[in-house]
Each structure stands twice: as structure tokens, then as C-alpha cells.
Design a protein around this motif. Structure first.
Motif, PDB file in Angstrom:
ATOM      1  N   GLY A   4       0.917  -1.235  -0.123  1.00 38.51           N
ATOM      2  CA  GLY A   4       0.099   0.022  -0.207  1.00 38.51           C
ATOM      3  C   GLY A   4       0.678   1.189  -0.102  1.00 38.51           C
ATOM      4  N   PHE A   5       0.233   2.366   0.445  1.00 37.97           N
ATOM      5  CA  PHE A   5       1.174   3.543   0.303  1.00 37.97           C
ATOM      6  C   PHE A   5       0.810   4.471   1.667  1.00 37.97           C
ATOM      7  CE2 PHE A   5       0.352   2.762  -4.019  1.00 37.97           C
ATOM      8  CZ  PHE A   5       1.775   2.770  -4.701  1.00 37.97           C
ATOM      9  N   THR A   6       1.775   4.915   2.013  1.00 42.22           N
ATOM     10  CA  THR A   6       1.865   5.552   3.477  1.00 42.22           C
ATOM     11  C   THR A   6       0.887   6.815   3.467  1.00 42.22           C
ATOM     12  OG1 THR A   6       3.908   6.859   2.975  1.00 42.22           O
ATOM     13  CG2 THR A   6       4.351   4.641   3.760  1.00 42.22           C
ATOM     14  N   THR A   7       0.889   7.305   4.639  1.00 43.59           N
ATOM     15  CA  THR A   7      -0.052   8.474   5.013  1.00 43.59           C
ATOM     16  C   THR A   7       0.721   9.661   4.497  1.00 43.59           C
ATOM     17  OG1 THR A   7       0.904   8.636   7.147  1.00 43.59           O
ATOM     18  CG2 THR A   7      -1.397   7.852   6.903  1.00 43.59           C
ATOM     19  N   GLY A   8       2.304   9.420   4.316  1.00 43.33           N
ATOM     20  CA  GLY A   8       3.063  10.557   3.745  1.00 43.33           C
ATOM     21  C   GLY A   8       2.983  10.488   2.110  1.00 43.33           C
ATOM     22  N   SER A   9       2.738   9.513   1.629  1.00 44.88           N
ATOM     23  CA  SER A   9       2.653   9.289   0.059  1.00 44.88           C
ATOM     24  C   SER A   9       1.078  10.039  -0.296  1.00 44.88           C
ATOM     25  CB  SER A   9       2.534   7.917  -0.381  1.00 44.88           C
ATOM     26  OG  SER A   9       3.889   7.529  -0.399  1.00 44.88           O
ATOM     27  N   CYS A  10       0.059   9.797   0.716  1.00 45.35           N
ATOM     28  CA  CYS A  10      -1.392  10.391   0.314  1.00 45.35           C
ATOM     29  C   CYS A  10      -1.229  11.792   0.603  1.00 45.35           C
ATOM     30  CB  CYS A  10      -2.106   9.647   1.308  1.00 45.35           C
ATOM     31  SG  CYS A  10      -2.568   7.778   1.258  1.00 45.35           S
ATOM     32  N   SER A  11      -0.439  12.228   1.628  1.00 41.00           N
ATOM     33  CA  SER A  11      -0.332  13.851   1.842  1.00 41.00           C
ATOM     34  C   SER A  11       0.351  14.555   0.710  1.00 41.00           C
ATOM     35  CB  SER A  11       0.638  13.906   3.187  1.00 41.00           C
ATOM     36  OG  SER A  11      -0.183  13.383   4.173  1.00 41.00           O
ATOM     37  N   ALA A  12       1.430  13.683   0.278  1.00 40.09           N
ATOM     38  CA  ALA A  12       2.061  14.381  -0.850  1.00 40.09           C
ATOM     39  C   ALA A  12       1.044  14.444  -2.089  1.00 40.09           C
ATOM     40  CB  ALA A  12       3.639  13.743  -1.103  1.00 40.09           C
ATOM     41  N   GLY A 165      -3.735  13.750  17.375  1.00 35.25           N
ATOM     42  CA  GLY A 165      -3.983  13.114  16.200  1.00 35.25           C
ATOM     43  C   GLY A 165      -2.909  12.039  15.763  1.00 35.25           C
ATOM     44  N   ILE A 166      -2.758  11.496  14.500  1.00 36.39           N
ATOM     45  CA  ILE A 166      -1.976  10.742  14.137  1.00 36.39           C
ATOM     46  C   ILE A 166      -0.622  11.352  13.519  1.00 36.39           C
ATOM     47  CG2 ILE A 166      -3.799   8.806  13.489  1.00 36.39           C
ATOM     48  CD1 ILE A 166      -3.195   9.827  10.495  1.00 36.39           C
ATOM     49  N   SER A 167       0.428  10.704  13.288  1.00 36.04           N
ATOM     50  CA  SER A 167       1.486  11.193  12.655  1.00 36.04           C
ATOM     51  C   SER A 167       1.329  10.675  11.161  1.00 36.04           C
ATOM     52  CB  SER A 167       2.660  10.404  13.235  1.00 36.04           C
ATOM     53  OG  SER A 167       2.914  10.721  14.590  1.00 36.04           O
ATOM     54  N   ILE A 168       1.865  11.838  10.456  1.00 35.42           N
ATOM     55  CA  ILE A 168       2.153  11.521   8.986  1.00 35.42           C
ATOM     56  C   ILE A 168       3.653  10.971   8.678  1.00 35.42           C
ATOM     57  CG2 ILE A 168       2.171  12.537   6.625  1.00 35.42           C
ATOM     58  CD1 ILE A 168      -0.595  12.444   8.072  1.00 35.42           C
ATOM     59  N   LEU A 169       3.510   9.817   8.200  1.00 36.40           N
ATOM     60  CA  LEU A 169       4.691   8.834   8.338  1.00 36.40           C
ATOM     61  C   LEU A 169       5.134   8.240   7.156  1.00 36.40           C
ATOM     62  CD1 LEU A 169       4.048   6.884  11.752  1.00 36.40           C
ATOM     63  CD2 LEU A 169       5.328   8.733  11.555  1.00 36.40           C
ATOM     64  N   GLY A 170       6.477   7.536   7.249  1.00 33.55           N
ATOM     65  CA  GLY A 170       6.722   6.953   5.791  1.00 33.55           C
ATOM     66  C   GLY A 170       8.356   7.208   5.697  1.00 33.55           C
ATOM     67  N   THR A 171       9.242   6.353   5.454  1.00 32.72           N
ATOM     68  CA  THR A 171      10.452   6.447   4.923  1.00 32.72           C
ATOM     69  C   THR A 171      10.690   6.009   3.255  1.00 32.72           C
ATOM     70  OG1 THR A 171      11.225   4.340   5.629  1.00 32.72           O
ATOM     71  CG2 THR A 171      11.521   6.325   7.333  1.00 32.72           C
ATOM     72  N   SER A 172       9.737   5.104   2.855  1.00 28.93           N
ATOM     73  CA  SER A 172       9.875   4.597   1.549  1.00 28.93           C
ATOM     74  C   SER A 172       8.923   5.092   0.756  1.00 28.93           C
ATOM     75  CB  SER A 172       9.918   3.194   1.579  1.00 28.93           C
ATOM     76  OG  SER A 172       8.881   2.630   2.039  1.00 28.93           O
ATOM     77  N   GLY A 173       7.618   5.561   1.449  1.00 34.00           N
ATOM     78  CA  GLY A 173       6.471   6.076   0.681  1.00 34.00           C
ATOM     79  C   GLY A 173       5.532   4.902   0.445  1.00 34.00           C
ATOM     80  N   ILE A 174       5.957   3.402   0.827  1.00 33.48           N
ATOM     81  CA  ILE A 174       5.085   2.560   0.517  1.00 33.48           C
ATOM     82  C   ILE A 174       4.718   1.877   1.881  1.00 33.48           C
ATOM     83  CG2 ILE A 174       5.580   2.411  -1.897  1.00 33.48           C
ATOM     84  CD1 ILE A 174       7.067  -0.377  -1.183  1.00 33.48           C
ATOM     85  N   VAL A 175       3.716   0.657   1.793  1.00 38.42           N
ATOM     86  CA  VAL A 175       3.407   0.042   3.055  1.00 38.42           C
ATOM     87  C   VAL A 175       3.624  -1.542   2.589  1.00 38.42           C
ATOM     88  CG1 VAL A 175       2.107  -0.733   4.856  1.00 38.42           C
ATOM     89  CG2 VAL A 175       1.767   1.654   4.216  1.00 38.42           C
ATOM     90  N   GLU A 176       4.538  -1.986   3.041  1.00 36.44           N
ATOM     91  CA  GLU A 176       4.997  -3.405   2.821  1.00 36.44           C
ATOM     92  C   GLU A 176       4.223  -4.274   3.532  1.00 36.44           C
ATOM     93  OE1 GLU A 176       9.097  -4.588   1.628  1.00 36.44           O
ATOM     94  OE2 GLU A 176       9.662  -2.353   2.099  1.00 36.44           O
ATOM     95  N   PRO A 177       3.564  -5.245   3.035  1.00 35.14           N
ATOM     96  CA  PRO A 177       2.636  -6.111   3.662  1.00 35.14           C
ATOM     97  C   PRO A 177       3.573  -6.957   5.152  1.00 35.14           C
ATOM     98  CG  PRO A 177       2.187  -6.449   1.428  1.00 35.14           C
ATOM     99  CD  PRO A 177       3.485  -5.576   1.694  1.00 35.14           C
TER     100      PRO A 177
END
Length: 372
Positions: A4-12, A165-177
Motif C-alpha cells: 500500500g501507500f503511506t500517509t506520507g504518500s497520500c499527503s504528498a 492526532g496521528i502522525s504522517i509517516l513513511g520513509t519509503s512511501g509504501i507500506v509493505e505487507p
């Protein structure tokens, strides 16, 4: 398994789309961004609202096959024209995005909990749009996640000192299963936070087993410990890198017996030789092959320890186990820091401790009282 894609990717993605619609006057139904992983994210754009100098839109978080509590949330970006900040992209958090209240996190106290990589992704995407449309002014970007404050209660954020609230995260931009990286990142954040608060001694625990035992016998609340999950070895490495001088590992026999065999990732999928290690310790202290064979037939460590106790070998057995645990922990530490250990069973209480464990725990408790 689908990533999937991180909250960081969604924000961008939402910020880039909103900036494009603001500066072009056109509508966008989808947008593409390149994640740090090098994978393109094709995001669908929803709920577009316009004002004279602002456009807002959202992207729905898709966590893929990873069991992520933020999957399905709407991540909004509101992009507004700034005439007095030429060339700048100012990023902040709105509704449902946490605020940092404690030092030692990725962002300074008072800032929105939008980590560095997502901030850079947002800025890079928005600047790309600014250059394309030759916009000479600046833009402000406010990220919001409706319902994020309630979701954050199910995360580590309250413990880390992130409120609202939540944090906007992600170092790779994707969420690996089934990725373990998020857990390891959280461990590092908690350790770094302890260092920022001035701690050089830290208690770590694989989980919440033994909370009642530690509170009743030692007056210590394991909620104050850094949860290292299965990653005992990597937690030691992280602590050393961050300058922590002393670690106290506290855990259940079923988890920590593995450390007596030098196993530093205690997940059962990596290694499950609990009975073998207990049987080996029995052989070392008594030579009783029949007892060792019975232990090998046990299904859990509580049952196996019961056999050890019935044979009158508890003290010698735990002395042997703790010596081995201490040896392997110190071998992993490589002289960079002191590591001690306390082992318990919920049914039996304290089973064993390395030589300096009691003194280290007393010091941690005293420091905790002094800080209150």
C-alpha cells in the motif's frame, strides 16, 4: 501480497493535486507521484473544494494487505496562495494530525507530527507544480485527517508525547505487507526520546507480560519501558548508537530462554528452540537425560519449568540460564553499553537475574522518582 501507500504518500499526492488545481484552475481526478522507494503512486483525487485563494482535496489511504489502522482514512491537503513568502512551501498539520509535545522525535516540540520524509515529499511535489506554472509566490500546505484524533489513541502517539492526532509517516512511501520496519522505527523513536529527555539508563521489555509482576515485586510500571518486541539484538544496537549506557531487559521465560542460545530475534518464525535450550540446561546442571527428554515433550515453558522445579533443580537451572543470557547479551553489546536481564514467569514470579540487574533497576527507579 499487495503493498500500500503511506500517509506520507497520500499527503504528498493530495498536496500536489491541490497545488495543480489552484495554480491551473483545472480539475484533477488523479495524480502521480514518485515515492522514495522508486514506485509511482497513482492516486485518485476526491472531495475537491475551492475558494478564491485555496483548493482542498483528499486521497483515501490504501494500506494494501498490511493490517494498518489508518487504511481507509481520508488524508486532506489544503493548499493556499502565499504572496509574502516567495518560492517557499510551508507545511503544517490541521485537524487529526498530531502535535509534538516531547523532545527527541523527528520534529521539534510544537511542530505538526509530519515526519521529515513526508515533508520533503510534499514540498518536492508542490515545488514541481510551482515551477511548471511559473508561480513566483509561495504556497502553504495544511494536512488534515478527519477522525485522526480518535485513531491516534490506538497508536504509540500518546506514549510518545504526540497529541491531537496521528502522525504522517513513511520513509519509503509504501507500506509493505507484514513489514517489521514500522516496529523497529518505533523502537528507535522511543529510545531516541529517552536520550533527549536525559536518560542514559533504559528498561526494555518484549511486551506487556509481567506488568503486574514488576509492579508488585519491584514497584516498577512496565508501561514506562521501551517495548522491543522480538528485536532484542537490534534494540541493543540502536541503544548503543544513541549513546545509552545501560539497558535492563525484563521478560518472560518463554521469550528470553531463546536469548540463552544467542537468539536475538525471538520471533517463533525465526527460531523456536525453547524446549531444546531448557533441556540442554538441565543436562548441564544435572546430567538427567530422562528429565531432559520429558522437557522436550512439553508444549510450553511454564510446563517445562514445572518439571525442573519438581526435580529440585530450579536454582541451578536458572543460574545456568542467566549466565548464558548474560554472556550473549554482552557479546551483542560489544562493550558499548552494559546490559542486564530479569526473567520471570507469571505463575512463579522472579526466576532469575543477571548479576547487576537488581542494582540497575534500583537506579532506574530512583531516577524516575527524582524526575517527578
Amino acid at each position: 501480497m499487495n503493498y500500500g501507500f503511506t500517509t506520507g504518500s497520500c499527503s504528498a499526492a493530495a498536496a500536489k493535486a491541490a497545488a495543480c488545481m489552484l495554480l491551473s484552475g483545472t480539475e484533477k481526478e488523479d495524480i502521480v507521484i514518485r515515492t522514495p522507494k522508486g514506485i509511482d503512486y497513482h492516486a485518485r483525487i476526491l472531495d475537491v473544494t475551492r475558494a478564491e485563494d485555496c483548493v482542498s482535496c483528499c486521497v483515501v489511504k490504501d494500506g494494501g494487505d498490511d493490517p494498518d489502522i489508518t487504511t481507509g482514512v481520508r488524508v486532506y491537503a489544503a493548499v493556499r496562495l502565499l504572496y509574502d513568502h516567495p518560492g517557499e512551501v510551508l507545511v503544517d498539520g490541521g485537524e487529526g494530525v498530531g502535535r509534538v509535545t516531547e523532545p527527541g522525535l523527528d520534529q521539534p516540540v510544537g511542530a505538526a507530527a509530519i515526519n521529515s520524509v513526508p515533508r520533503n515529499m510534499i514540498r518536492d511535489g508542490v515545488r514541481e507544480v510551482m515551477e511548471f506554472y511559473d508561480w513566483q509566490g509561495g504556497l502553504s500546505v495544511v494536512i488534515s485527517v478527519p477522525g485522526g484524533e480518535e485513531l491516534a489513541k490506538k497508536t504509540f502517539n500518546p506514549k510518545l508525547g504526540i497529541t491531537g492526532g496521528i502522525s504522517i509517516l513513511g520513509t519509503s512511501g509504501i507500506v509493505e505487507p507484514m513489514s517489521t520496519q514500522a516496529i523497529k522505527d518505533t523502537i528507535r523513536v522511543e529510545l531516541r526520546q529517552r536520550v533527549a529527555q536525559g536518560h542514559t539508563r533504559v528498561v526494555i521489555a518484549p511486551g506487556n507480560y509481567g506488568v503486574d509482576f514488576m509492579r508488585e515485586h519491584y514497584g516498577y510500571d512496565l508501561d514506562n519501558a521501551v517495548k522491543c518486541a522480538n528485536y532484542i539484538g537490534e534494540t541493543i544496537d540502536m541503544a548503543a548508537e544513541l549513546g545509552i549506557k545501560q539497558l535492563l531487559l525484563v521478560g518472560h521465560l518463554g521469550k528470553l530462554i531463546k536469548v540463552s542460545g544467542g537468539i536475538m530475534d525471538t520471533h517463533s518464525a525465526v527460531a523456536d528452540c525453547r524446549m531444546e535450550l531448557m533441556a540442554a540446561a538441565v543436562i548441564l546442571v544435572s546430567g538427567d537425560a530422562e528429565l531432559a527428554g520429558r522437557i522436550l515433550g512439553c508444549s510450553n515453558t511454564t510446563q517445562a519449568y514445572g518439571l525442573v522445579a519438581e526435580a529440585g533443580l530450579s536454582e541451578a537451572f536458572m543460574k545456568c540460564v542467566m549466565e548464558r543470557i548474560g554472556e550473549h547479551l554482552n557479546r551483542r553489546a560489544k562493550g558499548r553499553l552494559q546490559v542486564e536481564c530479569i526473567v520471570f514467569l507469571n505463575e512463579e514470579g522472579l526466576l532469575g537475574a543477571t548479576e547487576g540487574a537488581g542494582e540497575l533497576l534500583a537506579t532506574v527507579q530512583r531516577e524516575q522518582r527524582e524526575r517527578r
